[in-house]
Design a protein around this motif. Structure first.
Motif, PDB file in Angstrom:
ATOM      1  N   VAL A 276      -3.596  -9.089  -6.889  1.00  0.00           N
ATOM      2  CA  VAL A 276      -2.891  -9.971  -5.967  1.00  0.00           C
ATOM      3  C   VAL A 276      -1.799  -9.163  -5.284  1.00  0.00           C
ATOM      4  O   VAL A 276      -1.044  -8.436  -5.939  1.00  0.00           O
ATOM      5  CB  VAL A 276      -2.257 -11.182  -6.698  1.00  0.00           C
ATOM      6  CG1 VAL A 276      -1.540 -12.086  -5.717  1.00  0.00           C
ATOM      7  CG2 VAL A 276      -3.313 -11.965  -7.468  1.00  0.00           C
ATOM      8  N   ILE A 277      -1.731  -9.287  -3.958  1.00  0.00           N
ATOM      9  CA  ILE A 277      -0.645  -8.688  -3.190  1.00  0.00           C
ATOM     10  C   ILE A 277       0.334  -9.802  -2.880  1.00  0.00           C
ATOM     11  O   ILE A 277      -0.042 -10.838  -2.325  1.00  0.00           O
ATOM     12  CB  ILE A 277      -1.164  -8.042  -1.888  1.00  0.00           C
ATOM     13  CG1 ILE A 277      -2.186  -6.946  -2.215  1.00  0.00           C
ATOM     14  CG2 ILE A 277       0.007  -7.475  -1.085  1.00  0.00           C
ATOM     15  CD1 ILE A 277      -2.864  -6.365  -1.006  1.00  0.00           C
ATOM     16  N   LEU A 278       1.583  -9.613  -3.274  1.00  0.00           N
ATOM     17  CA  LEU A 278       2.628 -10.615  -3.073  1.00  0.00           C
ATOM     18  C   LEU A 278       3.585 -10.106  -1.999  1.00  0.00           C
ATOM     19  O   LEU A 278       4.387  -9.222  -2.256  1.00  0.00           O
ATOM     20  CB  LEU A 278       3.392 -10.850  -4.381  1.00  0.00           C
ATOM     21  CG  LEU A 278       2.550 -11.191  -5.612  1.00  0.00           C
ATOM     22  CD1 LEU A 278       3.401 -11.132  -6.866  1.00  0.00           C
ATOM     23  CD2 LEU A 278       1.915 -12.553  -5.445  1.00  0.00           C
ATOM     24  N   ASN A 279       3.470 -10.630  -0.805  1.00  0.00           N
ATOM     25  CA  ASN A 279       4.370 -10.272   0.287  1.00  0.00           C
ATOM     26  C   ASN A 279       5.496 -11.283   0.317  1.00  0.00           C
ATOM     27  O   ASN A 279       5.254 -12.488   0.401  1.00  0.00           O
ATOM     28  CB  ASN A 279       3.622 -10.299   1.628  1.00  0.00           C
ATOM     29  CG  ASN A 279       2.723  -9.106   1.787  1.00  0.00           C
ATOM     30  OD1 ASN A 279       3.198  -8.007   1.992  1.00  0.00           O
ATOM     31  ND2 ASN A 279       1.429  -9.324   1.679  1.00  0.00           N
ATOM     32  N   LEU A 280       6.740 -10.821   0.257  1.00  0.00           N
ATOM     33  CA  LEU A 280       7.890 -11.725   0.255  1.00  0.00           C
ATOM     34  C   LEU A 280       8.414 -12.024   1.651  1.00  0.00           C
ATOM     35  O   LEU A 280       9.310 -12.838   1.811  1.00  0.00           O
ATOM     36  CB  LEU A 280       9.009 -11.148  -0.613  1.00  0.00           C
ATOM     37  CG  LEU A 280       8.673 -10.970  -2.095  1.00  0.00           C
ATOM     38  CD1 LEU A 280       9.881 -10.459  -2.852  1.00  0.00           C
ATOM     39  CD2 LEU A 280       8.160 -12.252  -2.709  1.00  0.00           C
ATOM     40  N   GLY A 281       7.891 -11.350   2.660  1.00  0.00           N
ATOM     41  CA  GLY A 281       8.343 -11.580   4.027  1.00  0.00           C
ATOM     42  C   GLY A 281       9.583 -10.759   4.355  1.00  0.00           C
ATOM     43  O   GLY A 281      10.092  -9.995   3.542  1.00  0.00           O
ATOM     44  N   GLU A 282      10.070 -10.931   5.578  1.00  0.00           N
ATOM     45  CA  GLU A 282      11.247 -10.189   6.044  1.00  0.00           C
ATOM     46  C   GLU A 282      12.504 -10.686   5.333  1.00  0.00           C
ATOM     47  O   GLU A 282      12.740 -11.892   5.242  1.00  0.00           O
ATOM     48  CB  GLU A 282      11.397 -10.367   7.550  1.00  0.00           C
ATOM     49  CG  GLU A 282      12.561  -9.591   8.132  1.00  0.00           C
ATOM     50  CD  GLU A 282      12.649  -9.751   9.644  1.00  0.00           C
ATOM     51  OE1 GLU A 282      13.782  -9.733  10.151  1.00  0.00           O
ATOM     52  OE2 GLU A 282      11.601  -9.876  10.304  1.00  0.00           O
ATOM     53  N   LYS A 283      13.333  -9.752   4.850  1.00  0.00           N
ATOM     54  CA  LYS A 283      14.580 -10.074   4.149  1.00  0.00           C
ATOM     55  C   LYS A 283      15.743  -9.363   4.844  1.00  0.00           C
ATOM     56  O   LYS A 283      15.585  -8.263   5.372  1.00  0.00           O
ATOM     57  CB  LYS A 283      14.507  -9.641   2.679  1.00  0.00           C
ATOM     58  CG  LYS A 283      13.380 -10.294   1.912  1.00  0.00           C
ATOM     59  CD  LYS A 283      13.520 -11.792   1.900  1.00  0.00           C
ATOM     60  CE  LYS A 283      12.309 -12.466   1.302  1.00  0.00           C
ATOM     61  NZ  LYS A 283      12.151 -13.825   1.750  1.00  0.00           N
ATOM     62  N   PRO A 284      16.933  -9.961   4.816  1.00  0.00           N
ATOM     63  CA  PRO A 284      18.071  -9.394   5.547  1.00  0.00           C
ATOM     64  C   PRO A 284      18.679  -8.147   4.901  1.00  0.00           C
ATOM     65  O   PRO A 284      19.410  -7.404   5.559  1.00  0.00           O
ATOM     66  CB  PRO A 284      19.075 -10.533   5.571  1.00  0.00           C
ATOM     67  CG  PRO A 284      18.733 -11.363   4.375  1.00  0.00           C
ATOM     68  CD  PRO A 284      17.246 -11.249   4.217  1.00  0.00           C
ATOM     69  N   THR A 285      18.385  -7.921   3.617  1.00  0.00           N
ATOM     70  CA  THR A 285      18.920  -6.742   2.918  1.00  0.00           C
ATOM     71  C   THR A 285      17.861  -6.193   1.978  1.00  0.00           C
ATOM     72  O   THR A 285      16.821  -6.819   1.757  1.00  0.00           O
ATOM     73  CB  THR A 285      20.166  -7.091   2.067  1.00  0.00           C
ATOM     74  OG1 THR A 285      19.746  -7.936   0.976  1.00  0.00           O
ATOM     75  CG2 THR A 285      21.253  -7.765   2.874  1.00  0.00           C
ATOM     76  N   ALA A 286      18.142  -5.071   1.378  1.00  0.00           N
ATOM     77  CA  ALA A 286      17.288  -4.528   0.321  1.00  0.00           C
ATOM     78  C   ALA A 286      17.566  -5.286  -0.971  1.00  0.00           C
ATOM     79  O   ALA A 286      18.515  -6.066  -1.053  1.00  0.00           O
ATOM     80  CB  ALA A 286      17.577  -3.041   0.142  1.00  0.00           C
ATOM     81  N   GLY A 287      16.754  -5.081  -1.988  1.00  0.00           N
ATOM     82  CA  GLY A 287      17.031  -5.611  -3.311  1.00  0.00           C
ATOM     83  C   GLY A 287      16.260  -6.854  -3.708  1.00  0.00           C
ATOM     84  O   GLY A 287      16.373  -7.323  -4.839  1.00  0.00           O
ATOM     85  N   TYR A 288      15.465  -7.405  -2.827  1.00  0.00           N
ATOM     86  CA  TYR A 288      14.657  -8.569  -3.187  1.00  0.00           C
ATOM     87  C   TYR A 288      13.422  -8.114  -3.955  1.00  0.00           C
ATOM     88  O   TYR A 288      12.801  -7.106  -3.612  1.00  0.00           O
ATOM     89  CB  TYR A 288      14.214  -9.334  -1.936  1.00  0.00           C
ATOM     90  CG  TYR A 288      15.329 -10.103  -1.285  1.00  0.00           C
ATOM     91  CD1 TYR A 288      15.537 -11.443  -1.595  1.00  0.00           C
ATOM     92  CD2 TYR A 288      16.174  -9.498  -0.377  1.00  0.00           C
ATOM     93  CE1 TYR A 288      16.564 -12.160  -0.992  1.00  0.00           C
ATOM     94  CE2 TYR A 288      17.202 -10.198   0.228  1.00  0.00           C
ATOM     95  CZ  TYR A 288      17.399 -11.530  -0.084  1.00  0.00           C
ATOM     96  OH  TYR A 288      18.421 -12.231   0.503  1.00  0.00           O
ATOM     97  N   THR A 289      13.043  -8.853  -4.997  1.00  0.00           N
ATOM     98  CA  THR A 289      11.853  -8.528  -5.777  1.00  0.00           C
ATOM     99  C   THR A 289      11.095  -9.805  -6.114  1.00  0.00           C
ATOM    100  O   THR A 289      11.660 -10.904  -6.097  1.00  0.00           O
ATOM    101  CB  THR A 289      12.208  -7.804  -7.090  1.00  0.00           C
ATOM    102  OG1 THR A 289      13.100  -8.616  -7.849  1.00  0.00           O
ATOM    103  CG2 THR A 289      12.836  -6.446  -6.832  1.00  0.00           C
ATOM    104  N   ALA A 290       9.836  -9.634  -6.424  1.00  0.00           N
ATOM    105  CA  ALA A 290       8.999 -10.753  -6.851  1.00  0.00           C
ATOM    106  C   ALA A 290       9.024 -10.820  -8.372  1.00  0.00           C
ATOM    107  O   ALA A 290       8.910  -9.799  -9.045  1.00  0.00           O
ATOM    108  CB  ALA A 290       7.576 -10.569  -6.355  1.00  0.00           C
ATOM    109  N   GLU A 291       9.189 -12.024  -8.887  1.00  0.00           N
ATOM    110  CA  GLU A 291       9.071 -12.247 -10.327  1.00  0.00           C
ATOM    111  C   GLU A 291       7.800 -13.053 -10.544  1.00  0.00           C
ATOM    112  O   GLU A 291       7.576 -14.062  -9.875  1.00  0.00           O
ATOM    113  CB  GLU A 291      10.288 -12.978 -10.866  1.00  0.00           C
ATOM    114  CG  GLU A 291      11.530 -12.122 -10.848  1.00  0.00           C
ATOM    115  CD  GLU A 291      12.639 -12.674 -11.729  1.00  0.00           C
ATOM    116  OE1 GLU A 291      12.608 -13.869 -12.073  1.00  0.00           O
ATOM    117  OE2 GLU A 291      13.521 -11.896 -12.069  1.00  0.00           O
TER     118      GLU A 291
END
Length: 138
Positions: free
Chosen positions: A77-92
């Motif tokens: 599974v590829i989990l794309n979180l979309g565009e984010k305003p900063t670095a540091g976002y991750t999928a749990e």
């Protein structure tokens, strides 16, 4: 004395030739989690066929993590979180198994502390060590 030596050698030989238990893989494995390279919108893609993982096997972040025969016993599974305003976002991701399917629960973990102030496109690639149908809950 000779009997003792023969006995020790026999025990040592038997213990060396005993089959080693095969380590069982966990139900899910996060193979990579990156800050760049994902899609501009949030979506998940389930890969169930060998032709679909050709691009994964050629990805430098996944080098050596996907074997040629993985598609016989696993899905991806590829989990794309979309565009984010900063670095540091991750999928749990957590998973549970029912008799009919694998239920993936996906949530987004926001950054804590100081992070780079750049637009990012985080994504993760997950191996599901089952060929059951996959249900994704957001």
């Amino acid at each position: 004395m000779k009997r003792l030596i023969v006995f020790i050698v026999a025990v040592a030989a038997a213990s060396c030739s005993a089959p080693k238990p095969v380590a069982e893989r966990p139900l899910i494995e996060i193979l990579t989690q990156q800050q760049e390279g994902g899609a501009t919108i949030r979506f998940y893609e389930i890969l169930t066929e060998e032709k679909e993982i050709v691009m994964l096997r050629s990805d430098v972040n996944l080098a050596g993590k996907i074997a040629a025969d993985d598609m016989k016993r696993a899905n991806f599974v590829i989990l794309n979180l979309g565009e984010k305003p900063t670095a540091g976002y991750t999928a749990e991701v957590t998973a549970s198994e029912t008799p009919e399917s694998i239920v993936l629960k996906v949530s987004q973990k926001s950054p804590t502390g100081m992070v780079a102030q750049v637009v990012s496109f985080p994504y993760a690639v997950v191996r599901i060590n089952s060929k059951k149908k996959i249900d994704i809950q957001d």
